[in-house]
Design a protein around this motif. Structure first.
Motif, PDB file in Angstrom:
ATOM      1  N   VAL A 164     -64.630 -54.868 -21.816  1.00  0.00           N
ATOM      2  CA  VAL A 164     -65.505 -53.767 -22.216  1.00  0.00           C
ATOM      3  C   VAL A 164     -64.811 -52.427 -21.965  1.00  0.00           C
ATOM      4  O   VAL A 164     -64.047 -52.274 -21.010  1.00  0.00           O
ATOM      5  CB  VAL A 164     -66.852 -53.836 -21.468  1.00  0.00           C
ATOM      6  CG1 VAL A 164     -66.677 -53.524 -19.995  1.00  0.00           C
ATOM      7  CG2 VAL A 164     -67.868 -52.888 -22.086  1.00  0.00           C
ATOM      8  N   ASN A 165     -65.057 -51.458 -22.842  1.00  0.00           N
ATOM      9  CA  ASN A 165     -64.468 -50.125 -22.722  1.00  0.00           C
ATOM     10  C   ASN A 165     -65.581 -49.103 -22.938  1.00  0.00           C
ATOM     11  O   ASN A 165     -66.182 -49.053 -24.007  1.00  0.00           O
ATOM     12  CB  ASN A 165     -63.347 -49.940 -23.763  1.00  0.00           C
ATOM     13  CG  ASN A 165     -62.624 -48.616 -23.630  1.00  0.00           C
ATOM     14  OD1 ASN A 165     -63.238 -47.574 -23.448  1.00  0.00           O
ATOM     15  ND2 ASN A 165     -61.308 -48.645 -23.746  1.00  0.00           N
ATOM     16  N   ILE A 166     -65.853 -48.297 -21.925  1.00  0.00           N
ATOM     17  CA  ILE A 166     -66.914 -47.291 -22.011  1.00  0.00           C
ATOM     18  C   ILE A 166     -66.291 -45.921 -22.264  1.00  0.00           C
ATOM     19  O   ILE A 166     -65.429 -45.478 -21.511  1.00  0.00           O
ATOM     20  CB  ILE A 166     -67.763 -47.273 -20.728  1.00  0.00           C
ATOM     21  CG1 ILE A 166     -68.452 -48.630 -20.546  1.00  0.00           C
ATOM     22  CG2 ILE A 166     -68.803 -46.148 -20.787  1.00  0.00           C
ATOM     23  CD1 ILE A 166     -69.186 -48.773 -19.241  1.00  0.00           C
ATOM     24  N   SER A 174     -70.412 -44.499 -25.674  1.00  0.00           N
ATOM     25  CA  SER A 174     -70.018 -45.629 -26.511  1.00  0.00           C
ATOM     26  C   SER A 174     -69.528 -46.783 -25.650  1.00  0.00           C
ATOM     27  O   SER A 174     -68.665 -46.600 -24.788  1.00  0.00           O
ATOM     28  CB  SER A 174     -68.910 -45.206 -27.484  1.00  0.00           C
ATOM     29  OG  SER A 174     -69.359 -44.169 -28.338  1.00  0.00           O
ATOM     30  N   VAL A 175     -70.083 -47.960 -25.903  1.00  0.00           N
ATOM     31  CA  VAL A 175     -69.673 -49.173 -25.193  1.00  0.00           C
ATOM     32  C   VAL A 175     -68.920 -50.049 -26.196  1.00  0.00           C
ATOM     33  O   VAL A 175     -69.525 -50.757 -27.013  1.00  0.00           O
ATOM     34  CB  VAL A 175     -70.889 -49.926 -24.615  1.00  0.00           C
ATOM     35  CG1 VAL A 175     -70.432 -51.153 -23.838  1.00  0.00           C
ATOM     36  CG2 VAL A 175     -71.718 -49.002 -23.729  1.00  0.00           C
ATOM     37  N   HIS A 176     -67.592 -49.989 -26.165  1.00  0.00           N
ATOM     38  CA  HIS A 176     -66.762 -50.751 -27.091  1.00  0.00           C
ATOM     39  C   HIS A 176     -66.619 -52.190 -26.603  1.00  0.00           C
ATOM     40  O   HIS A 176     -66.309 -52.429 -25.436  1.00  0.00           O
ATOM     41  CB  HIS A 176     -65.375 -50.119 -27.198  1.00  0.00           C
ATOM     42  CG  HIS A 176     -65.390 -48.702 -27.707  1.00  0.00           C
ATOM     43  ND1 HIS A 176     -65.448 -48.405 -29.053  1.00  0.00           N
ATOM     44  CD2 HIS A 176     -65.367 -47.511 -27.047  1.00  0.00           C
ATOM     45  CE1 HIS A 176     -65.447 -47.079 -29.204  1.00  0.00           C
ATOM     46  NE2 HIS A 176     -65.411 -46.522 -28.004  1.00  0.00           N
ATOM     47  N   PHE A 177     -66.834 -53.147 -27.516  1.00  0.00           N
ATOM     48  CA  PHE A 177     -66.720 -54.549 -27.107  1.00  0.00           C
ATOM     49  C   PHE A 177     -65.776 -55.348 -28.009  1.00  0.00           C
ATOM     50  O   PHE A 177     -65.870 -56.577 -28.103  1.00  0.00           O
ATOM     51  CB  PHE A 177     -68.102 -55.210 -27.057  1.00  0.00           C
ATOM     52  CG  PHE A 177     -68.911 -55.145 -28.327  1.00  0.00           C
ATOM     53  CD1 PHE A 177     -68.738 -56.079 -29.332  1.00  0.00           C
ATOM     54  CD2 PHE A 177     -69.858 -54.153 -28.497  1.00  0.00           C
ATOM     55  CE1 PHE A 177     -69.497 -56.035 -30.492  1.00  0.00           C
ATOM     56  CE2 PHE A 177     -70.626 -54.091 -29.658  1.00  0.00           C
ATOM     57  CZ  PHE A 177     -70.445 -55.043 -30.655  1.00  0.00           C
ATOM     58  N   ARG A 178     -64.839 -54.669 -28.654  1.00  0.00           N
ATOM     59  CA  ARG A 178     -63.879 -55.354 -29.527  1.00  0.00           C
ATOM     60  C   ARG A 178     -63.064 -56.392 -28.768  1.00  0.00           C
ATOM     61  O   ARG A 178     -62.643 -57.405 -29.331  1.00  0.00           O
ATOM     62  CB  ARG A 178     -62.970 -54.317 -30.194  1.00  0.00           C
ATOM     63  CG  ARG A 178     -62.001 -54.891 -31.220  1.00  0.00           C
ATOM     64  CD  ARG A 178     -61.372 -53.791 -32.051  1.00  0.00           C
ATOM     65  NE  ARG A 178     -62.373 -53.088 -32.829  1.00  0.00           N
ATOM     66  CZ  ARG A 178     -62.829 -53.505 -34.006  1.00  0.00           C
ATOM     67  NH1 ARG A 178     -62.364 -54.623 -34.536  1.00  0.00           N
ATOM     68  NH2 ARG A 178     -63.737 -52.816 -34.657  1.00  0.00           N
ATOM     69  N   ASN A 179     -62.817 -56.129 -27.472  1.00  0.00           N
ATOM     70  CA  ASN A 179     -61.993 -57.042 -26.677  1.00  0.00           C
ATOM     71  C   ASN A 179     -62.829 -57.947 -25.763  1.00  0.00           C
ATOM     72  O   ASN A 179     -62.291 -58.596 -24.872  1.00  0.00           O
ATOM     73  CB  ASN A 179     -60.998 -56.241 -25.830  1.00  0.00           C
ATOM     74  CG  ASN A 179     -60.021 -55.460 -26.697  1.00  0.00           C
ATOM     75  OD1 ASN A 179     -59.526 -55.973 -27.697  1.00  0.00           O
ATOM     76  ND2 ASN A 179     -59.752 -54.217 -26.319  1.00  0.00           N
ATOM     77  N   VAL A 180     -64.140 -57.968 -25.999  1.00  0.00           N
ATOM     78  CA  VAL A 180     -65.028 -58.823 -25.204  1.00  0.00           C
ATOM     79  C   VAL A 180     -65.163 -60.178 -25.904  1.00  0.00           C
ATOM     80  O   VAL A 180     -65.317 -60.246 -27.129  1.00  0.00           O
ATOM     81  CB  VAL A 180     -66.416 -58.165 -25.038  1.00  0.00           C
ATOM     82  CG1 VAL A 180     -67.378 -59.109 -24.324  1.00  0.00           C
ATOM     83  CG2 VAL A 180     -66.284 -56.848 -24.279  1.00  0.00           C
ATOM     84  N   SER A 181     -65.097 -61.253 -25.144  1.00  0.00           N
ATOM     85  CA  SER A 181     -65.203 -62.593 -25.730  1.00  0.00           C
ATOM     86  C   SER A 181     -66.609 -62.813 -26.284  1.00  0.00           C
ATOM     87  O   SER A 181     -67.587 -62.221 -25.805  1.00  0.00           O
ATOM     88  CB  SER A 181     -64.887 -63.663 -24.685  1.00  0.00           C
ATOM     89  OG  SER A 181     -65.852 -63.634 -23.633  1.00  0.00           O
TER      90      SER A 181
END
Length: 305
Positions: A164-166, A174-181
């Motif tokens: 997760v990338n906030i 923005s809570v980015h979840f492109r790299n979250v399984s």
């Protein structure tokens, strides 16, 4: 060089992108092909779009991520190419041009670095005009920045979710979840919603691989488009021709506005058929750059003829 010859010359450049286009959509050819009948390529229809536009006041609006820069796993390195920057600068010399992004205005300016265009960050809640250090609209009396308690709570509750990338975008988080399984996505959404339960006045929206927490303000990219046109003295003009290019769900507010007013062109950037208010389409950032080249060179030709 006349416009027909220019189009033919640039079409040879487009063929490089088109070859990739065919490979990428392979088994989805028929569905994408039928979708294109409803949302045709803005490159293929460029001459039709510009027919009679010489008498119009064209204003250009651009999203950033996925439109001027490719989508990348790390949002902090979503850099545009030098060639794209040069093309956007040229368009800014020809028409009033704005970048409307969900990111903070400062971050978008850092990525773009041009002083001849408008910047609208936080989905248009933070706007700056070319060469003016002050925002056009001061939101201090109309909105508050996303509470820092929200940021702290988000980081604490999502700390155990890998990937997760906030990103703090000043007026939205923005809570980015492109790299979250995939198996962690449900958990992540639950944790984000639990933060909103603590701050019920804020609202949750979704974009491409991102969840966003926004303040309780009726403001979106459609409102930003209207506000920028108003600041240019064109809000009630019958001969204004806004052109909006974007790839994300947040751009649909601007697409819908253009559709409702039946004034201007909306162009979605996508390689996948999807429901949209946009009238035209471009496949990727390469085609966006070609379209902007068409546009600036069309302006040069029409101004000299």
């Amino acid at each position: 060089m006349g416009l027909p010859r220019l189009i033919a010359k640039l079409s040879n450049m487009k063929s490089v992108s088109s070859s990739t286009f065919d490979e990428d959509k392979n088994t989805n050819w028929h569905s994408y092909d039928s979708w294109l009948e409803k949302h045709p390529s803005a490159l293929d229809k460029f001459q039709k779009m510009m027919h009679g536009a010489e008498s119009k006041k064209i204003v250009v609006f651009l999203d950033y991520d996925g439109t001027l820069s490719p989508i990348v796993n790390d949002p902090d390195v979503a850099f545009m190419t030098d060639k794209m920057r040069a093309v956007v600068h040229e368009v800014g010399c020809c028409f009033p041009t704005s970048i409307i992004s969900g990111r903070s205005r400062e971050k978008v300016y850092e990525f773009v670095g041009l002083d001849n265009i408008y910047y609208a960050g936080s989905h248009g809640m933070d706007i700056m005009a070319p060469l003016q250090p002050l925002r056009i609209r001061d939101w201090k009396h109309h909105a508050k920045a996303v509470d820092r308690k929200i940021q702290k709570s988000l980081k604490e509750k999502t700390a155990a979710v890998e990937g997760v990338n906030i990103e703090d975008n000043k007026f939205c988080m923005s809570v980015h979840f492109r790299n979250v399984s995939d198996q962690d996505l449900g958990t992540l959404e639950e944790k984000v919603k639990s933060v909103l339960e603590e701050h019920p006045h804020f609202r949750l929206t979704r974009g491409k691989k991102v969840l966003e927490i926004r303040p309780p303000i009726e403001w979106d990219k459609g409102h930003a488009l209207e506000y920028l046109l108003d600041s240019l003295g064109l809000a009630s003009s019958n001969d204004v021709l806004p052109i909006y290019i974007g790839d994300d769900t947040s751009d649909e507010d601007a697409f819908e506005l253009i559709h409702r007013k039946r004034q201007g062109y909306s162009i979605i950037v996508t390689s996948i058929p999807r429901e949209t208010w946009a009238s035209y389409s471009l496949y990727d950032t390469t085609e966006v750059m070609l379209f902007l080249e068409y546009l600036s060179k069309w302006k040069r030709i029409s101004s000299s003829s």
